[in-house]
Design an enzyme around this catalytic site. Structure first.
Site, PDB file in Angstrom:
ATOM      1  N   SER A 167       0.843  -1.181   0.000  1.00  0.00           N
ATOM      2  CA  SER A 167       0.000   0.000   0.000  1.00  0.00           C
ATOM      3  C   SER A 167       0.889   1.246   0.000  1.00  0.00           C
ATOM      4  O   SER A 167       1.871   1.293  -0.731  1.00  0.00           O
ATOM      5  CB  SER A 167      -0.968  -0.051   1.185  1.00  0.00           C
ATOM      6  N   ASP A 430      -7.900  -5.017  -7.159  1.00  0.00           N
ATOM      7  CA  ASP A 430      -7.567  -3.858  -6.327  1.00  0.00           C
ATOM      8  C   ASP A 430      -7.653  -2.554  -7.115  1.00  0.00           C
ATOM      9  O   ASP A 430      -6.914  -2.361  -8.080  1.00  0.00           O
ATOM     10  CB  ASP A 430      -6.152  -4.026  -5.771  1.00  0.00           C
ATOM     11  N   HIS A 455      -6.139  -5.929  -2.769  1.00  0.00           N
ATOM     12  CA  HIS A 455      -5.106  -5.077  -2.199  1.00  0.00           C
ATOM     13  C   HIS A 455      -4.138  -5.859  -1.312  1.00  0.00           C
ATOM     14  O   HIS A 455      -4.537  -6.471  -0.328  1.00  0.00           O
ATOM     15  CB  HIS A 455      -5.779  -3.969  -1.384  1.00  0.00           C
TER      16      HIS A 455
END
Length: 487
Positions: A167, A430, A455
């Site tokens: 991330s 994602d 994700h």
């Protein structure tokens, strides 16, 4: 821990990932149940520099970190996990992908928490004046300072560093390799948004595509639901229906445009979160509702026996409220802003810290401005830019936000960053892959694009239901790291 070691720098963001949290919702996660006989490592503290870019400012603060050397053997690597936009969770030290790498490579695990998140408080509070010390540049310099200090503290004199992050920390991993190549010899950037962008309208386009993997009629039902809600907004009687069906904590005022935008954004976020984290095995961190998937959303939205599409949409909202053990949905803009305005560390300020970074560095606003998505048009990018001013003050205008975004892309290069020994990993489900690297930059900066995954899927513990492509990606990343360590 003497001798020649190879050091891995693993950056792990909060499981919330990048994005908006539910109003009135704490970003803290309940600790998951630990395997029998396994204990969490004790927290430790590192004396960090407050301002790395002011040589005359010698102020310092205490930054939290953890260590787990269970699998370490002499000459083995050290994996250093760095926290992202949330509290550093030591669960990553005893399970998940980083632990598997430590086992395979006889490595030691370290974890460093990101400044202004969790317990790592550089200043007495999170005032706008103090948040000036919060930036990706300062975070990268924290990594560099910590790296140099650990070399001395752990007796590391010659070593190799591999940065791994998921991330926002995935972005940091790539940027660390870019900005401090003398300290880090390679990087694994997972689900990393590399391009800063004000209006991230593509986010909902990917959500649409992900829902379509179950059936396009799922998107159609959501689109009709938003249309029905828009019709209900035209009359006060409709406001009352919405308030009741969607279990709002206070009556909806259809004349209050900010409340309406916030409500529609939150209802859309119900679907966004499910799509973003679809089947990602987050249960190990104690996250609720991990069994609620894209299929769950579409099963509800396609079930005509529940009633009209907006009733089905309300059913989905009620399901998530029940999972989170919330009696009602606080939809008011004022409540959301008030929560974000709190500067006290005793309150949950992680959302405030991340909001500040979006207003000063990244943008990333998941607006409804695209016509190629089913969630209506009630929360345009202006709605999010206005939050910057309402939370942090009048000088946080759109021009300031745009200036910060331009600066970020100038500093790091956007999608044109020049790096070697960096691998970029993204999942097709994602939505954040739309701002990431999904094709090879070069032979030394390859991309891995995994169909059917969401994700940071590669970061989580393996599951029997993991698709074959995900299993192969884990092996491919390990092989790349091993190759880099030989160079």
């Amino acid at each position: 821990m003497k001798g020649v070691l190879m050091v891995f720098l693993v950056m792990v963001g909060s499981t919330l990932g990048i994005g908006r949290t539910r109003s009135g919702h704490s970003t803290a996660l309940r600790p998951p149940p630990l395997p029998e006989g396994v204990h969490l490592p004790q927290e430790k503290w590192f004396t960090q520099t407050l301002d790395h870019f002011s040589p005359t400012d010698i102020r310092t603060w205490q930054q939290r970190y953890f260590i787990n050397d269970t699998f370490y053997k002499p000459q083995g690597p050290v994996l250093l996990l760095i926290g992202g936009e949330g509290p550093a969770n030591p669960e990553w030290m005893v399970t998940a992908m980083p632990l598997e790498y430590a086992k395979n490579l006889s490595g030691c695990l370290l974890q460093l928490e990101h400044r202004f998140y969790g317990k790592s408080h550089p200043t007495e509070d999170a005032s706008v004046e103090n948040l000036a010390y919060l930036s990706s540049e300062q975070a990268l310099a924290d990594l560099a300072t910590f790296t140099e200090a650990m070399k001395k503290h752990l007796g590391l004199t010659t070593n190799k560093w591999i940065a791994i992050g998921g991330s926002y920390p995935g972005s940091l991993a790539a940027w660390y390799r870019l900005k401090y190549p003398h300290l880090v010899d390679g990087a694994v950037a997972v689900s990393a948004p590399i391009l800063a962008q004000l209006n991230f309208k593509e986010y909902l386009e990917v959500v649409r595509d992900s829902l379509a993997t179950v059936g396009e009629d799922c998107n159609v039902a959501i689109s009709i639901a938003h249309h029905e809600l828009h019709i209900l907004l035209q009359q006060e009687s409709g406001w009352n229906i919405i308030s009741k069906q969607f279990r709002l904590c206070s009556p909806l005022d259809g004349h209050n445009k900010k409340d309406v935008a916030n409500l529609f954004s939150m209802l859309t976020e119900n679907v966004e979160d499910i799509v973003q984290y679809n089947r990602d095995n987050r249960a190990f961190e104690g996250v609720k509702g991990t069994n609620i998937t894209i299929e769950t959303v579409c099963e509800i939205m396609r079930n005509k026996t529940l009633g009209s599409p907006y009733i089905r949409y309300a059913t989905l909202n009620s399901l998530l409220l029940d999972v989170e053990e919330e009696k009602c949905l606080d939809h008011t803009y004022r409540s959301m802003v008030k929560e974000m305005q709190s500067m006290d560390w005793k309150d949950s300020v992680g959302g405030r810290s991340w909001m500040y970074q979006t207003c000063t560095e990244f943008g990333f606003y998941q607006s409804s401005d695209s016509r190629q998505q089913p969630f209506g048009n009630e929360f345009p990018v202006e709605f999010f830019v206005q939050q910057c001013q309402d939370i942090f003050g009048p000088r946080f205008t759109e021009n300031l936000v745009l200036s910060g975004i331009k600066r970020t892309n100038t500093l790091y290069g956007g999608r044109d960053l020049k790096v070697t020994r960096v691998v970029f990993i993204n999942g097709a489900i994602d939505p954040w892959h739309a701002l990431g690297i999904t094709t090879d930059l070069s032979t030394s900066a390859p991309a891995i694009y995994i169909n059917g995954t969401a994700h940071c899927a590669i970061m989580y513990p393996a599951s029997p239901s993991d698709p074959q492509q995900l299993l192969q990606a884990r092996k491919q990343v390990l092989k790349l790291i091993q190759q880099w360590l030989q160079q």
